[in-house]
Design a protein around this motif. Structure first.
Motif, PDB file in Angstrom:
ATOM      1  N   VAL A 260     -14.910  28.758   1.598  1.00 62.79           N
ATOM      2  CA  VAL A 260     -15.592  27.674   1.561  1.00 62.79           C
ATOM      3  C   VAL A 260     -16.430  28.486   2.978  1.00 62.79           C
ATOM      4  CG1 VAL A 260     -15.717  25.872   3.708  1.00 62.79           C
ATOM      5  CG2 VAL A 260     -14.523  25.024   1.249  1.00 62.79           C
ATOM      6  N   PHE A 261     -17.184  28.656   3.707  1.00 65.33           N
ATOM      7  CA  PHE A 261     -17.864  29.225   4.276  1.00 65.33           C
ATOM      8  C   PHE A 261     -18.249  28.405   5.939  1.00 65.33           C
ATOM      9  CE2 PHE A 261     -19.248  31.764   0.875  1.00 65.33           C
ATOM     10  CZ  PHE A 261     -18.581  33.274   1.767  1.00 65.33           C
ATOM     11  N   GLY A 262     -17.168  27.820   5.875  1.00 63.18           N
ATOM     12  CA  GLY A 262     -17.334  26.421   7.093  1.00 63.18           C
ATOM     13  C   GLY A 262     -17.416  27.391   8.692  1.00 63.18           C
ATOM     14  N   GLY A 263     -18.027  25.921   9.704  1.00 66.17           N
ATOM     15  CA  GLY A 263     -17.790  26.431  11.278  1.00 66.17           C
ATOM     16  C   GLY A 263     -18.799  26.886  11.744  1.00 66.17           C
ATOM     17  N   MET A 264     -19.887  26.864  11.208  1.00 67.99           N
ATOM     18  CA  MET A 264     -21.632  27.351  11.443  1.00 67.99           C
ATOM     19  C   MET A 264     -22.478  26.418  11.755  1.00 67.99           C
ATOM     20  SD  MET A 264     -22.464  29.619   8.601  1.00 67.99           S
ATOM     21  CE  MET A 264     -22.362  28.934   6.782  1.00 67.99           C
ATOM     22  N   TYR A 265     -22.636  25.157  12.076  1.00 70.22           N
ATOM     23  CA  TYR A 265     -22.982  24.288  12.820  1.00 70.22           C
ATOM     24  C   TYR A 265     -21.989  23.346  13.669  1.00 70.22           C
ATOM     25  CZ  TYR A 265     -25.847  20.282  12.371  1.00 70.22           C
ATOM     26  OH  TYR A 265     -26.696  19.383  13.655  1.00 70.22           O
ATOM     27  N   PRO A 266     -23.258  23.424  15.086  1.00 70.85           N
ATOM     28  CA  PRO A 266     -24.117  23.570  14.932  1.00 70.85           C
ATOM     29  C   PRO A 266     -24.545  24.942  15.208  1.00 70.85           C
ATOM     30  CG  PRO A 266     -23.497  22.771  17.098  1.00 70.85           C
ATOM     31  CD  PRO A 266     -22.655  22.353  15.701  1.00 70.85           C
ATOM     32  N   GLY A 267     -25.821  25.755  14.816  1.00 68.39           N
ATOM     33  CA  GLY A 267     -26.205  27.432  15.536  1.00 68.39           C
ATOM     34  C   GLY A 267     -26.319  27.367  16.827  1.00 68.39           C
ATOM     35  N   ALA A 268     -26.092  27.264  17.411  1.00 69.83           N
ATOM     36  CA  ALA A 268     -26.772  27.006  18.396  1.00 69.83           C
ATOM     37  C   ALA A 268     -27.764  28.692  18.833  1.00 69.83           C
ATOM     38  CB  ALA A 268     -26.717  26.770  19.636  1.00 69.83           C
ATOM     39  N   SER A 269     -27.128  29.657  18.489  1.00 72.41           N
ATOM     40  CA  SER A 269     -28.169  31.087  18.460  1.00 72.41           C
ATOM     41  C   SER A 269     -27.913  31.611  17.091  1.00 72.41           C
ATOM     42  CB  SER A 269     -27.687  32.011  19.259  1.00 72.41           C
ATOM     43  OG  SER A 269     -26.626  31.956  19.196  1.00 72.41           O
ATOM     44  N   GLY A 270     -28.204  31.232  15.650  1.00 73.33           N
ATOM     45  CA  GLY A 270     -27.526  31.439  14.746  1.00 73.33           C
ATOM     46  C   GLY A 270     -26.017  31.765  14.472  1.00 73.33           C
TER      47      GLY A 270
END
Length: 132
Positions: free
Chosen positions: A29-39
Motif C-alpha cells: 500500500v502506497f498510502g498517505g499521498m492525498y491530498p497532494g498539495a504540491s505533488g
C-alpha cells in the motif's frame, strides 16, 4: 514454483511477507499521498526471490496497469533499470540472476497536485525470465 515478491525483508535473506497474487491478503500500500498539495510520493522497498532451489536468469520486472506512469524503480541491490517510455523513463528493472535469496529494489508511487480526489494508484508488478 517461480518468482515471488515480498515486503519487510532483508537483502540476501529468505525472509519477508509474501505479497499475495490475487487474494490481496498482504498488498503493498502506497498510502498517505492525498491530498497532494504540491505533488506527493511514497517509496517502498520490495524484494524478489525465486523458490528454493531455483535460479532464474535475465529477469525483467515491470509495472502493469493504466497507472504505471505513476511508478518508478530505483536502488536495485542487484541488476539495473533499463528501458524508456516518454511517460515513465524507468520502465523495466533488469536482474541478470535471481536465486532464492532476496534482491531489493525501491518503488516510488506518485500523486499529482492537480488531482481533486484520492488517486487510484493500483498497479501490478510482473516478472519473467528464464529458469536455469
Amino acid at each position: 514454483m517461480g518468482l515471488k515478491f515480498y515486503i519487510n525483508g532483508t537483502v540476501g535473506a529468505k525472509d519477508g511477507t509474501l505479497v499475495s497474487s490475487g487474494s490481496m491478503t498482504s498488498p503493498i500500500v502506497f498510502g498517505g499521498m492525498y491530498p497532494g498539495a504540491s505533488g506527493s510520493q511514497v517509496s517502498k522497498t520490495i524484494f524478489i526471490r525465486a523458490d528454493d532451489g531455483e535460479t532464474w536468469r535475465d529477469v525483467n520486472v515491470q509495472f502493469k496497469g493504466n497507472t504505471s506512469a505513476r511508478f518508478e524503480y530505483s536502488s536495485p541491490s542487484s541488476g539495473f533499470i533499463t528501458g524508456y517510455d516518454s511517460g515513465n523513463p524507468q520502465v523495466i528493472l533488469f536482474l541478470p540472476k535471481v536465486t532464492s535469496n532476496n534482491i531489493s529494489f525501491v518503488v516510488t508511487a506518485k500523486a499529482f497536485s492537480s488531482e481533486s480526489t484520492s488517486p487510484d494508484t493500483s498497479v501490478s508488478l510482473v516478472a519473467w525470465g528464464w529458469q536455469s
